[in-house]
Structure formats: C-alpha cells, structure tokens
Design an enzyme around this catalytic site. Structure first.
Site, PDB file in Angstrom:
ATOM      1  N   ASP A  97       0.759  -1.159   0.090  1.00  0.00           N
ATOM      2  CA  ASP A  97       0.081   0.094  -0.078  1.00  0.00           C
ATOM      3  C   ASP A  97       0.880   1.310   0.006  1.00  0.00           C
ATOM      4  OD1 ASP A  97      -2.320   1.496   0.279  1.00  0.00           O
ATOM      5  OD2 ASP A  97      -2.154   1.620   2.409  1.00  0.00           O
ATOM      6  N   ASP A 103      -1.754  -1.141   6.276  1.00  0.00           N
ATOM      7  CA  ASP A 103      -1.844  -1.059   7.516  1.00  0.00           C
ATOM      8  C   ASP A 103      -3.134  -0.479   8.059  1.00  0.00           C
ATOM      9  OD1 ASP A 103      -1.784   1.404   6.019  1.00  0.00           O
ATOM     10  OD2 ASP A 103      -0.785   2.596   7.577  1.00  0.00           O
ATOM     11  N   ASP A 123      -7.184  -2.529   3.875  1.00  0.00           N
ATOM     12  CA  ASP A 123      -5.954  -3.525   3.429  1.00  0.00           C
ATOM     13  C   ASP A 123      -6.456  -4.975   3.859  1.00  0.00           C
ATOM     14  OD1 ASP A 123      -4.312  -1.534   2.222  1.00  0.00           O
ATOM     15  OD2 ASP A 123      -3.682  -1.265   3.996  1.00  0.00           O
TER      16      ASP A 123
END
Length: 857
Positions: free
Chosen positions: A547, A747, A751
């Site tokens: 990410d 995080d 996700d």
C-alpha cells in the site's frame, strides 16, 4: 448550479462539506450526499469488522462487509455506496475473510478468553495445536509438555534497603528508618526450569551408577583391576544388575512409557526404538543372570556364564538422557527473547491522583490513569504523552538503536525506556492489552504451529521407524542363520545396534528447534510471526504488493515546497501561510505549520481568522486581507493566475503534491504545497527486495498522478491507482492465479481483505489492529526494512531446518548399514550398541547446536 452538498463518511475533516461529488482528499473514500443521515458515522470511529453469519442482526438481504453504514442492510445485491465493496448476503461469510486456501485462524484479540497463559503444548505437535491445562507428558509421544510463555506472573514485595527484614505488599516507608521501600521481585521458577532440574537429577544419578557398570563390564580390558580375584563373574553380574536397575526403572523409565504409548497407539517413533532396544538388552541380561541354563551353549563361556548387556542398557539410557538434558536446556534458551520481553515492564508505576504522586503495583494501573515518568525509568504501559516530552529508547521493541523523540500526543510503548527527561502520560492499554502481551501471544502461536516441511519430516519419521524395525528383524535372522558362533549373540547385539543408531529423535527436533529459535530471533528484530507456515512461505515469495499511505509513505501530509511569485521571498511566503494556518485544525494546515517550525520560520500574529468551507482560510495581516487555499479561493479574491504559475502548479500536482495559493488583496503572491512524504527507509528497502528477486507492486487508493510519481521515484515494478478495498483483494487473487506467491503489506482496515487473501499478509505495527489480525506477519517498526529483515531471517531459518534434517539423516544413513554388520565380512567391523547410542545422541546435539546458531543471525 448543483446545490447539493457532500461529506466524507469517515469524517476526516470534521463536518466539512463539499460542493461536488467525488472522493475525500484525505482518505479517498467516496463522498456521500448530505441528507441521508443514516449514512453518517458519529465521531471519527472506524467501522468495525462485520459480525459474520447469523449472529449479525439484520432485517434485509445484504450488508457491507466493512460495515461502512453500521448494521444497515439492503434489499438488492450490488455495491456499498460508501466503500464500493460488493454487498454480502446476510448469513453468508464474507470471502474477504474466509478463503479456499488454508490460513491460520486470526490472532485472538488481546484480553480475550482464548489465552495461552497456563497452557501446555507438545513440542512435537503430535495432536496439532491441541493444548493442555496441566503440565506432564504428551499422551502420544511422551515428550514433556512445554508451557506457553504468558504475561509475567510475579509477586512484588517491597523492602527497606537498610532493613531487608521489613517486607510489605505495597509501596510505602520503612517503619524503622523512614526510607522509601523499594520493590523486591520474586520470580517464580519456570516450568522449563523445573523440567530441566528434574531431568538433570535423573542424568546425574544415571552417570553415577552407569560408570561402575561400564567398568565392570569392560573389566577384561582393565586387567590390572583383577576383579575375579575378589569375586566370581556371577557376583559381579549381580552387582551390575543392582546398579543398572535404577538407571532403567528410575532415570530412564519415562522413555519406556513413551515407547509403550507409541506401540499401543500404533504410532512408532524414536521411543519405540529406544524402548525395544534397551528393554531387550536389559531383559536378556536379567534372564541370563538368573537362569543361564536356558540359553544355548553358544551363549555361554567355559564357566557357564552368559555375556550380560546391563552396561549397554545403562549407557544407552544415560546418553539419551544427556540429549534430553541438552534439549530441555535449549528449550529454555529458545524462549529467552520472550522472557527478556516479559521482564521489560517495571513492577510499579507512578500515578498522579488529585495532584499527588504515589507508586502503585503495575497490575493496579487502569485505563485513563495519568502516570509520571522520570528520567531513566521504564514505561509501564502503552499510552500517550499528555505533558512534557521524552527521548525513548525503543530498541528492545523495534530493534532500532537510535532513541526516538516523543512529544505531547505521541504514543509510547510499555517496556521501552525513558531518556533524560520527565513527562506525564495517559494509560491507554494495560495488562494483557499492551503491545508486549501481543508480541508474546504471537510468538507463542508461531512456536506452537507447524511448518509444512515439519509435516513431511513427521511422515518420513513414521515410515522410517517401521523400516528400521524390519531391518533389525532381518539383521537378527541373517546373523542367527549365517553368522559365526555364537550366532545368536551376534544376531542380538547387531539387531539392538540397528534399533539404537536409527533412533530418529534428531529428526523430531530438526524443524521445531529452528522454528522456536527463529521466531524468537525475529521478535528481537521487530518482526512478529503468527505461525510457522509464514516463515516457510515467506522464503518462497516472488511478488510483494504494498500500500502507499502509511506503508511507503509516512501516512500524513508534510510540507513539501513553497515558492514566491512576487516581491516576497520564499521564506516570507511560507511564514505568512503558516501564520494564517496556525489557527486552523485541518491536517494540511498542521503540516504547513509544523514544516515551518522545523526549518526555523517564526509564526507571526494575524487577525480575524476565518475558515472558508471547501476553499481555504483567510485572515488580516498588516490591515491587508490575506488568504491561503485552492483556486476557488483565488476566484473569491478576484485574483488571477498566470499561465507560468499554472504550469508550475500542474507540475507539482502531477508529482502528488496538494498545492495552495497565498493571496494578498487581489494578487497571488506564491504557492505552498504539502505531500505524504515517502519514508526515508522505503527506497533502500525496495531496492534490496528487488535484488532478492522480488517484484514490488503498489496498490493505492490515491489518484493516478500521485501513484505514478511515487512509483517512478522508487522504480517500482508496477502500480495501480484509485483502488478500493475490493480492487486490492481482486488484484492479489489475479496474481495468485498467475502462479505468483504473493505477499501483501498494508496498515489499514481497507487492506484487511487483501492481507487475508495473500499467501503472506504483512501488517505494519503502526497501523490498525484489524490489519494485524488479518496478517501472518507484523512489523513493529512499520517500515519496509522489516520486510527485508523478515525475508532474510526466513531464508536463514529454512536453511537451518534443511541443515538440521541433514544432520538428523546422515548419522542414520551411514550408521544403519554399519550396525547391521555389513562391514564385518570384509573388515571385521561391528558397531557396539553403546557406540550406536553415542552417535544417536551426537546427532541430537548437532541439531540443537545448529538451531541455536540462529540466535546470532
């Protein structure tokens, strides 16, 4: 003109509303039309994970798996109007959390009923993840159950430094001299230490009794002893019996229990071989001593005595005990990293109540208590600094040696050490909810789990034992039929040698020892592994998906650039922009103000501050109206932007920067930009991962300009912008279907589905608890260097396991043919059962020693 208003459902900018539909500039979720009040989240609470299945109380047919609108349900299938994820039928588990490929159960919430405190498990994992409430031996293999490390169980008493006889259960002053009492912590003896001491006692007794048995049996090689001049061979045989019997029935009795259990369950293992081999040697000797007349003449000497093997039984059991003592000691060492973490927290905390300070036992600290930390003290619990600042040594948690500066509002972790300042903090996580408790729980789960390579070793060991027993029987038959006289003696000795040297105890230790040491070493390096499967799978990863926000970047805006368009200097443009924004609570405003302070630009006073919704902020400086905002605020000031200025702004925007104009009266004086700063560690970590042969891709919800800028700067192998949670999940599946072994690092809550779908989910320790529960690996520090460390350590652990398997098999592969007597016809070489036992024990010692080398990796 459209009069409708829109807002962010995550309330990223409070009650701010937008004039047109689109995505939130902060979290990039889809803006929601004002007026649908059922869609509003109150406060800034993040949506919880859904209640899966019938436990969720819905009246409609479909719900959002991210619970964006709480318990709201929909009558028709489709996508969530907030996060755009596919709606899930009520009563059906979301595929974002349950997948057809096997993943371990998520880590239980810290503080939940499922806790490893007081639980015992078999180090051989004979019954999978089954645990036991009480200490003892595994009912399958007979190995001593290991205790899962839990939060420290310590009895804290307080004593006077001058009068140690004064002891109290709470802090206070000495009744004799008035000095403050200091904590005196009495550590309870660990279960591992108790097992080790018990085993060591048995070993010492065995050594004391075995040495004379060995000397008596080998007396013909020590002619100077002249034992037959003292007593007959028969008498010395009875002496051997008296000395060897306690070794068999006390020191080594647990081995026979394990062996009988394996036979009764038809699950042959190393104890099967030991118990049959030693039992045969001992019973043969007892019968030979009591009734030698029943044996064929080829078993007897000229005086009618049969050769005894008490020394073989005693020596073999003593050598096996030596291996068990070393193993027991090693088990304690493998958990040394966790025990060190357990001892990080102080026994007391200094609490502030009604303006007064007092020391209380750590277990009495409650959430929201205000605590004071003095220089050099250990932080007792997790919390946030409310007053003062500190330089915190977090090396024992993150592995980073450089102390971290902390100020008001920053998080601090229990077990870390305060520097040379004093501060106050609010307790937020106490007891079993702290990060330390989570580390301990995750490492325990990993230590108890089984790597796929271990399952293969278990299958090999099972069939290996059966083959060995068959070889021992064939060896006995061949020597009994074609061996030299006394043929039955040769047959018996060689068959016992085969059983002993082939013992696969080292094979049983090969994988668990490396996993236990490896997970402890990873924890010390800031990498928490939830199960052993992740260690093996991490070594196979060829594709890494990351990410952007919070993983590659810091996760919050910071000052990027500032430029003057007129007579003001660049620093003056930044100074005025920061001075206006100093009155705003907007994240972008905070970034500009903090950036100005960091480079030493002073803040000046402005008047009549005003926030203009959807446009920016304005105030008066030197009686002139000044503003800082977007192009709409420029229009409100009736100012014009030149083509040259537009070109500069567009260039900045294409690199992912958010640009604001500084306007005074009707003139654009300059621009200031902010961006989510790339972490200093990201570029080098990504480069190192690519050198390891890993393709690094970025999936982000950010716009394509920002995504491209980051991807180009870091030379990523691929990227995808404007991704919703469902897009990330599908991207992981596509790569897996293409044959890639995918690791996903993230995080946030968005996700979580992709983390659970990936072959290896890697959560940043700085992120959300939901992300950590969906992942198999957690990086405490929260940067990509942790992935590099995890990959490197997983490679070392798997290499260590393969080395151990080699050590476990090489002795057997070389020893079994020699033990059968295959070299006897050519070289006249036979392998004594005692030498076989020594080789077997050395195999175990080699495996243990090799595994412990990981501690220095």
């Amino acid at each position: 003109m459209d009069s409708k208003k829109y807002y962010c459902p995550m309330k990223c900018e409070g009650e701010k509303e937008y004039d047109s539909p689109g995505n939130c500039p902060v979290c990039h979720m889809k803006l929601v039309l004002v007026g649908n009040e059922s869609q509003r989240h109150h406060g800034n609470d993040l949506p919880p994970l859904p209640e899966i299945g019938p436990s969720a109380k819905h009246h409609g047919g479909y719900y959002c798996p991210m619970k964006c609108e709480g318990d709201k349900t929909y009558d028709e299938p489709g996508n969530c109007p907030v996060c755009n994820m596919h709606l899930v039928p009520v009563g059906e588990e979301s595929t974002h959390h349950v997948h057809e490929h096997e993943h371990p159960a998520p880590l239980p919430e810290i503080g939940s009923a499922k806790r490893s405190s007081g639980e015992y498990y078999c180090p051989m994992h004979c019954e999978g993840d089954k645990t036991y409430d009480k200490p003892g031996d595994c009912p399958v293999c007979g190995m001593h159950l290991q205790k899962a490390e839990a939060a420290p169980s310590r009895k804290t008493t307080y004593t006077c430094p001058m009068h140690p006889e004064v002891k109290k259960d709470r802090p206070g002053t000495c009744p004799k001299c008035g000095m403050d009492l200091v904590p005196e912590t009495v550590e309870e003896t660990s279960e591992e230490e108790k097992v080790y001491r018990k085993m060591l006692k048995k070993f010492r007794i065995a050594v004391i009794l075995t040495v004379p048995v060995f000397v008596l049996a080998m007396s013909e090689f020590f002619s100077f002893l002249q034992l037959e001049a003292i007593a007959s061979k028969k008498v010395w045989g009875w002496v051997q019996f008296i000395l060897a019997t306690p070794v068999v029935f006390y020191s080594g009795w647990s081995f026979f229990i394990r062996g009988w259990s394996s036979i009764r369950r038809w699950a042959p293992n190393m104890w099967t071989l030991i118990s049959i081999g030693v039992g045969a040697a001992y019973l043969f000797s007892v019968l030979a001593l009591i009734t030698p007349e029943i044996f064929p003449t080829q078993f007897t000497d000229a005086d009618g005595n049969v050769h005894l093997y008490f020394e073989a039984a005693a020596v073999i059991l003593t050598l096996v005990l030596l291996g068990q003592v070393l193993e027991s000691r090693a088990h304690s060492k493998t958990n040394s990293a966790i025990k060190a973490l357990l001892n990080l927290v102080p026994p007391v905390a200094r609490i502030i109540r009604n303006g007064n300070e007092e020391e209380i036992p750590l277990e009495d600290v409650q959430v929201d208590d205000t605590l004071r930390l003095k220089p050099g003290e250990k932080i007792p619990v997790d919390g946030t600094i409310t007053s003062g600042s500190g330089t915190i040594d977090e090396s024992m948690i993150t592995g980073e040696p450089i102390p971290v500066e902390k100020a008001v509002g920053d998080k601090v972790t229990g077990g870390t050490i305060n520097g040379q300042t004093s501060f106050e903090m609010k307790a937020e996580k106490v007891g079993s909810d702290t990060l330390l408790a989570q580390i301990i729980e995750m490492v325990n789960e990993a230590s108890r789990s089984r790597a796929p390579i271990q399952k293969l070793a278990d299958v090999v060991a099972k069939y290996f034992v059966q083959i060995v027993i068959a070889i021992a029987l064939i060896t006995f038959f061949i020597w009994a039929v074609w061996g030299p006289q006394p043929a039955y003696v040769y047959a018996f000795v060689n068959a016992v040698s085969v059983l002993i040297i082939a013992c696969p105890c080292a094979l049983g230790l090969a994988t668990p020892m490396s996993i236990m040491v490896g997970t402890g070493r990873m924890a010390q390096s800031g990498v928490l592994v939830k199960d052993a499967r992740a260690i093996e799978q991490m070594n196979k990863v060829d594709t890494l998906i990351i990410d952007k926000t919070g993983t590659i970047t810091v996760g919050k805006p910071s000052l990027k650039g500032y430029r003057s368009f007129g007579d003001m200097s660049d620093e003056e443009v930044l100074q005025l922009a920061a001075s206006i924004d100093n009155n705003s609570e907007h994240p972008v405003a905070n970034a500009i103000v903090n950036g100005a302070k960091e480079i030493g630009v002073p803040i000046i006073k402005v008047k009549d501050f005003e926030s203009v919704t959807g446009k920016g902020v304005q105030a008066y400086y030197n009686d002139k109206k000044a503003g800082l905002g977007n192009h709409r605020l420029v229009e409100d000031f009736s100012a014009e932007i030149t083509d040259e200025q537009k070109t500069l702004v567009e260039v900045w925007q294409t690199t992912g920067q958010t640009v604001m104009y500084l306007i005074i009266e009707n003139t654009v004086e300059g621009v200031v930009s902010v961006a989510d700063k790339i972490k200093e560690t990201s570029a080098q970590a990504i480069k190192n991962l690519q050198k390891m042969g890993i393709k690094v891709h970025m999936l982000t919800g950010d716009n394509k300009f920002t995504a491209k800028a980051v991807a180009d700067e870091l030379s990523l192998d691929g990227y995808k912008a404007e991704c919703l949670p469902d897009d990330k999940h599908e991207s992981v599946k596509e790569l897996q279907e293409a044959g890639k072994v995918v690791a996903m690092a993230g995080d946030g809550i968005n996700d979580a589905p992709a983390l659970a779908q990936a072959d290896i989910g890697i959560a940043m320790g700085t992120g959300t608890g939901i992300a950590m529960q969906s992942a198999e690996v957690t990086l405490i520090k929260g940067d990509l260097n942790g992935i590099e460390r995890a990959r490197s350590l997983s490679f070392k652990v798997m290499k260590n396991i393969k080395q151990n398997l080699f050590f476990a098999f090489v002795y057997n592969a070389l020893g079994v043919p020699i033990a059968t007597g295959i070299l006897y016809p050519i070289f006249g070489i036979l392998l004594s059962p005692m030498i076989a036992a020594a080789a077997m024990s050395f195999s175990s010692v080699s495996v243990i020693t090799n595994a412990l080398r990981l501690r220095g990796s």
